[in-house]
Design an enzyme around this catalytic site. Structure first.
Site, PDB file in Angstrom:
ATOM      1  N   ASP A   1     -17.390 -27.856   8.331  1.00  0.00           N
ATOM      2  CA  ASP A   1     -15.932 -27.501   8.904  1.00  0.00           C
ATOM      3  C   ASP A   1     -16.339 -26.870  10.418  1.00  0.00           C
ATOM      4  OD1 ASP A   1     -14.568 -28.422   6.870  1.00  0.00           O
ATOM      5  OD2 ASP A   1     -14.455 -26.205   6.088  1.00  0.00           O
ATOM      6  N   ARG A   2     -15.164 -26.919  11.127  1.00  0.00           N
ATOM      7  CA  ARG A   2     -15.258 -26.459  12.709  1.00  0.00           C
ATOM      8  C   ARG A   2     -15.739 -25.099  12.568  1.00  0.00           C
ATOM      9  NH1 ARG A   2     -10.913 -27.890  17.353  1.00  0.00           N
ATOM     10  NH2 ARG A   2     -11.953 -26.972  18.709  1.00  0.00           N
TER      11      ARG A   2
END
Length: 302
Positions: free
Chosen positions: A118-119
């Site tokens: 995830d970012r």
């Protein structure tokens, strides 16, 4: 995604697809670029069999590397220690920078990440350097032949060791804000083991080792939220749509997000990864000092 227009020179009746073939693109790649409107003249988007006259431009992803280097690599793959806030993949025309800027500038456009991160999650991410390696590495992750551990700083004092066995699936009521998952009886099996490393009494938070047995989207995040030990800085689970949008759109101040979430980023880090690849065993550890850095972020002064 940041795109730029690159001049390919002037042509006198050349077929559009042949221009790309001569540049080294495969027929499939050339067709994809043309279908996406990436080959053009001054005032025209070319189709596959157009005869091209005059100056021709290719609209392509503009690499803007910042100098992030892998912490480990072989001839076939590399491992990056991704900072929080960096996308593993570019997500559209408004993405100014992603890990692909580094990957493609170092290894070429056949290189790609082999799994998700995830970012806002920092840490280790594996990259195949060529198409065959990417395919084999992805299959290895899909077959659960990779052992991973994460570090998370969570709200409250957890048990010393605990397991969460709670099936999950895509939520149907997240109003298109962002993909969210939910715990549900008929979902896909999801199991995570947790072990408390230490408890910070002054901030009422526990640092955990997290060992995902399965590999579902947002698995660690959702399991800890389900156990009422939400990861500090969590931008999605437990928040109202209005606040989620403000965080995603970067319209929330650091102090406001700290008050709402307990940190200005998701305090989750991919810390260690182990696997066998082409007959050799690898065990790679992150160089990021998550314990001290997470504690500092959770002590942010408003």
């Amino acid at each position: 995604m940041a795109y730029e227009k690159f001049s390919l020179g002037k042509f006198d009746g050349e077929k559009a697809f042949k221009i790309l073939l001569k540049l080294g693109y495969t027929m499939r790649e050339a067709q994809r670029l043309i279908d996406r409107g990436r080959l053009c003249g001054e005032n025209k988007i070319f189709t596959k069999n157009d005869n091209v006259f005059g100056e021709v431009f290719l609209i392509d992803y503009a690499l803007k590397p910042l100098g992030l280097l892998p912490i480990f690599q072989t001839d076939n793959f590399a491992v990056f220690d991704k900072p929080s806030g960096v996308l593993a993949h570019p997500n559209g025309r408004h993405c100014e920078y992603s890990l692909n800027d580094e990957i493609w500038s170092l290894f070429g456009k056949n290189a790609a990440v082999a799994h998700r991160l995830d970012r806002e999650t920092s840490g280790l991410i594996v990259v195949g350097k060529d198409k065959i390696s990417v395919k084999n590495l992805k299959k290895m992750f899909e077959n659960r032949a990779v052992k991973k551990s994460y570090l998370a700083l969570v709200a409250g004092k957890t048990d010393e060791k605990f397991r969460v066995d709670a099936s999950m699936d895509l939520a149907k009521d997240y109003d298109d804000v962002k993909m969210r998952m939910k715990i549900c009886e008929n979902g896909k099996v999801a199991i995570t083991d947790f072990e408390r490393i230490c408890y910070f009494d002054d901030i009422d938070a526990s640092l955990l080792n997290c060992y995902p047995i399965t590999g579902r989207q947002h698995q660690i995040r959702l399991h800890l939220f389900h156990m009422k030990h939400k990861i500090l800085g969590e931008p999605l689970y437990g928040l109202q749509r209005e606040n989620i949008e403000k965080i995603l759109d970067k319209k929330m101040s650091e102090s406001e997000r700290f008050k709402l979430c307990g940190a200005n980023r998701l305090l989750l880090h991919a810390n260690e990864i182990s696997f066998e690849f082409e007959g050799l065993s690898y065990n790679i550890k992150s160089k990021f000092d998550a314990k001290n850095e997470f504690y500092k972020l959770a002590k942010f002064k408003v």
